[in-house]
Design an enzyme around this catalytic site. Structure first.
Site, mmCIF file in Angstrom:
data_model
loop_
_atom_site.group_PDB
_atom_site.id
_atom_site.type_symbol
_atom_site.label_atom_id
_atom_site.label_comp_id
_atom_site.label_asym_id
_atom_site.label_seq_id
_atom_site.Cartn_x
_atom_site.Cartn_y
_atom_site.Cartn_z
ATOM 1 N N GLN A 234 -20.229 -12.736 8.121
ATOM 2 C CA GLN A 234 -21.038 -13.388 9.150
ATOM 3 C C GLN A 234 -22.383 -12.692 9.389
ATOM 4 O OE1 GLN A 234 -19.791 -13.352 13.558
ATOM 5 N NE2 GLN A 234 -19.632 -15.473 12.912
ATOM 6 N N ARG B 237 -22.362 -19.302 14.991
ATOM 7 C CA ARG B 237 -23.362 -18.360 14.465
ATOM 8 C C ARG B 237 -23.905 -18.735 13.091
ATOM 9 N NH1 ARG B 237 -20.112 -12.986 16.544
ATOM 10 N NH2 ARG B 237 -20.590 -13.415 18.721
ATOM 11 N N PHE C 39 -19.745 -19.181 25.514
ATOM 12 C CA PHE C 39 -20.069 -18.483 24.270
ATOM 13 C C PHE C 39 -20.141 -19.510 23.144
ATOM 14 C CE2 PHE C 39 -20.141 -14.222 22.391
ATOM 15 C CZ PHE C 39 -20.455 -13.476 23.510
ATOM 16 N N ARG D 121 -16.452 -16.792 12.044
ATOM 17 C CA ARG D 121 -15.753 -16.412 13.276
ATOM 18 C C ARG D 121 -16.535 -16.856 14.505
ATOM 19 N NH1 ARG D 121 -16.257 -12.305 16.974
ATOM 20 N NH2 ARG D 121 -17.527 -10.860 15.768
ATOM 21 N N HIS E 82 -25.142 -12.568 12.193
ATOM 22 C CA HIS E 82 -25.340 -12.943 13.596
ATOM 23 C C HIS E 82 -26.810 -13.274 13.793
ATOM 24 C CE1 HIS E 82 -25.434 -12.722 17.938
ATOM 25 N NE2 HIS E 82 -24.143 -12.451 17.999
ATOM 26 N N LEU F 85 -27.538 -5.345 17.688
ATOM 27 C CA LEU F 85 -27.137 -6.649 18.186
ATOM 28 C C LEU F 85 -27.628 -6.958 19.591
ATOM 29 C CD1 LEU F 85 -25.290 -8.980 17.136
ATOM 30 C CD2 LEU F 85 -23.663 -8.174 18.842
ATOM 31 N N GLU G 291 -24.557 -12.674 21.954
ATOM 32 C CA GLU G 291 -24.643 -14.103 22.205
ATOM 33 C C GLU G 291 -24.562 -14.408 23.703
ATOM 34 O OE1 GLU G 291 -22.400 -15.971 19.053
ATOM 35 O OE2 GLU G 291 -21.473 -17.201 20.594
ATOM 36 N N HIS H 41 -23.063 -8.865 10.343
ATOM 37 C CA HIS H 41 -22.330 -8.590 11.569
ATOM 38 C C HIS H 41 -20.827 -8.439 11.404
ATOM 39 C CE1 HIS H 41 -21.670 -8.442 15.827
ATOM 40 N NE2 HIS H 41 -20.920 -9.527 15.816
#
Ligand SMILES: Cc1cc2nc3c(=O)[nH]c(=O)nc-3n(C[C@H](O)[C@H](O)[C@H](O)COP(=O)(O)OP(=O)(O)OC[C@H]3O[C@@H](n4cnc5c(N)ncnc54)[C@H](O)[C@@H]3O)c2cc1C
Length: 597
Positions: free
Chosen positions: A237, A283, A117, A412, A239, A249, A252, A370
């Site tokens: 954030q 991100r 990730f 994050r 994304h 979404l 990822e 996000h």
């Protein structure tokens, strides 16, 4: 007075953080969960990619590496003591979920399967490491189901479809909360020794968002109106891979499984921005790269989107170029069937919303709002802290996305929110129960529901010249345009003035439905008020921060400025104004360095 309930601990929110807190608290004290949604409809159920923990089931990994990656990902704004605590605890937390019955994917040997990730690396080589534990692309769904079943087993008491609208504080300590029962419109007062807020995020403030309709920031807004500051609200954030125009979404994990981003020239543009981990950079880095590519005219069809390509031929070609191997050392070569088995829900979204089969065509994506890094300030015990000196408000706790511990700092890492929920949800639950055992119920204020009555009456008393739906739209567009991936002084000034104007015009809104049964018009208008409060706090905090760090990227101040800005923002909502203060970042073993991926 009717409708008064008494508990030791009340948890506001039935998502991952709330259920985890309730499960632990209810082991020793009388605990209630109040939730505006039926708990398993909470946004945790939308989490796709996985939960990060250094189990090392395929290859070498350590909680210290997870700690360092998280600190680096946070652009050094995260508190290092809390981050190290979270990453150490993550391992046991995942095993706890496994023992509760969570159906993780498995390795051939039967251990929990893990996948790479963004931003999670082998600290020695800098290459991606498999750290995300997953149940296909439904990890959050499985967490919610598992925890809910466990809470039912523990005989937790649930007040479903009750919306909390106020927090009661008496003599500087928590006395309870006031909620409306949606089915009847009646107000209920919950007296309790401790209250844990776990109300989730507030991403509905932005036009293009991956967040559920319930993400209106009720918890933080209620607390802000009760004089509690909000921490680091400028860090929100975006994304990189939301479905074009819809914001839904695309996890990822699609890039974790080998998906690649391309611009209109067919270039794998992330090579330019993150030469080492490319498409799996953090991100903030990928979202900014997409904006810079758009500015350079490299977006597809000039329409501000990019192609996310997870077709087997593409995955296999780039796996070869990157030298990616399977855990047993063999070449990483996939089939369409394997891809489908790893991301079944994503494939379903693509077919339903775009008519695209991701194993045959690329997915058009663009950055989408996000995740809230900022929120209600807490320490690592889940206690809410209310000033620069970290003074605790007795009996008040927060956990999950609504809280700011701070473990995510300015950005994050993927999979770290689910870790945050289970680790800090657990500790908030344990500590709130311990506190309740040594505390008495506070006497109620004279008119406990008075403030909520006043707010509801005001919503019915407006002139009706303004409409809530129109104001909401103006807010979302303004925030997306000016408090988005890139920011400038001019844009932020504009946003502050615009949100202030919208707050003024909001007073003219009138809720026409005077009914009591499921009066969603009233509740949604009240939620818009919450979002306007948090939009103002966000824009003001962002305007003040004259540097670029993590998700807060200022065109006019492109550098990170540790000398001035290595500190957390605290923002108090003072009527129409926002007052700002700051507190230091906890740095233990890792001195801030320049971030490269
Ligand atoms: C599409 C998507 C995918 C994601 N994927 C991942 C991932 O793979 N890995 C990862 O780590 N993170 C992921 N995240 C982030 C993560 O899922 C969330 O941050 C996290 O689940 C939030 O959990 P929570 O318990 O704080 O809030 P939620 O699960 O949203 O729960 C909030 C609860 O609060 C209640 N509530 C709210 N307001 C009130 C009120 N006024 N009164 C009463 N109740 C109230 C709601 O009813 C709900 O039960 C993803 C997020 C999204 C949107």
């Amino acid at each position: 007075m009717s409708n008064i309930h008494e508990f030791d601990v009340v948890v506001v929110g039935g998502g991952g953080a709330g259920l985890m807190a309730a499960w632990y608290a209810s082991k020793s004290v009388r605990t209630a969960v109040i939730s505006k949604l039926y708990p398993i409809r909470s946004h945790t159920g939308a989490a796709q990619g996985g939960i990060g923990a250094a189990l090392g089931n395929y290859e070498e990994d350590h909680p210290e590496w997870h700690t360092f990656d998280t600190i680096k990902g946070s652009d050094y704004l995260g508190d290092q003591d809390a981050i190290s605590f979270m990453c150490e605890e993550a391992v046991q937390a995942v095993y706890d979920l496994e023992h509760m019955g969570l159906p993780f994917n498995r390795t051939p040997e039967g251990r929990i399967a893990q996948r790479p990730f963004g931003g999670h690396t082998n600290n020695a080589s800098g290459k991606p490491v498999r750290r995300s534990c997953y149940a296909a692309d439904r990890t959050g769904h499985m967490i919610l189901q598992t925890l809910y079943q466990q809470c039912i087993k523990n005989k937790n008491i649930f007040f479903d479809e009750y919306q909390v609208m106020d927090l009661l504080i008496v003599d500087g300590a928590v006395a309870g909360v006031v909620a409306v029962e949606m089915a009847t419109g009646e107000l209920h007062t919950f007296r309790s020794k401790a209250v844990i807020f776990a109300t989730g995020g507030h991403g509905r403030i932005w036009e293009i968002t991956s967040n559920a309709y319930a993400y209106t920031g009720d918890g933080p807004a209620i607390l802000a109106r009760r004089g509690i500051p909000m921490e680091d609200m400028e860090f929100f954030q975006f994304h990189p891979t939301g479905i074009y125009k819809l914001g839904i979404l695309i996890t990822e994990a699609v890039r974790g499984e080998g998906g690649i981003l391309f611009n209109n020239k067919g270039e794998r543009f992330m090579e330019k921005y993150a030469p080492r981990i490319k498409d799996l950079a953090s991100r903030d880095v990928v979202s900014r790269a997409m904006y810079l590519e758009t500015r350079a005219g490299n977006d597809v069809n000039g329409q501000r989107f990019f192609n996310l390509d997870v077709r087997p031929e593409t995955v296999n070609k780039y796996a070869e170029i990157d030298g990616r191997t399977r855990p047993d050392g063999s070449a990483y070569q996939v089939t369409a069937a394997e891809i489908m088995s790893k991301i079944p829900d994503i494939a379903d979204f693509c077919l339903t919303y775009l008519g695209v089969d991701p194993t045959k065509q690329p997915i058009p994506v663009q950055p989408t709002a996000h995740y809230a890094m900022g929120g209600i300030p807490t320490n690592k015990y889940g206690q809410v802290v209310i000033d620069e000196k970290n003074t605790v408000l007795p009996g008040l706790y927060a956990a999950g996305e609504c809280a700011c511990v701070s473990v995510h700092g300015a950005n994050r890492l993927g999979t770290n929110s689910l870790v945050d929920l289970v680790v800090f949800g657990k500790h908030a639950g344990i500590n709130a129960a311990e506190f309740a055992k040594g505390a008495d119920l506070k006497p109620l204020p004279e008119d406990p529901t008075g403030e909520v009555m006043r707010q509801i009456e005001a919503l019915h008393a407006g002139s009706g010249k303004e409409r809530a739906a129109a104001l909401g739209k103006e807010m979302r567009v303004e925030m997306f345009d000016h408090v988005g991936v890139f920011r400038t002084d001019e844009g932020l000034q504009h946003a502050v003035a615009k949100v202030q104007e919208l707050r003024e015009r909001f007073k003219q809104v009138r809720v026409a439905d005077s009914g009591k049964v499921f009066n969603m018009e009233m509740l949604q208008t009240w939620e818009l008020g919450n979002m306007l409060d948090l939009a103002l706090v966000t824009a003001q905090s962002a305007l003040a921060r004259t540097e670029s760090r993590g998700a807060h990227a200022r065109d006019d101040f492109p550098q990170r400025d540790d000398a001035t800005w290595l500190k957390h923002t605290l923002a108090w909502l003072d009527g129409e104004q926002v007052r700002l203060g700051y507190k230091p970042v906890v740095v233990t073993q890792y001195q801030p360095k320049e971030r490269t991926y």
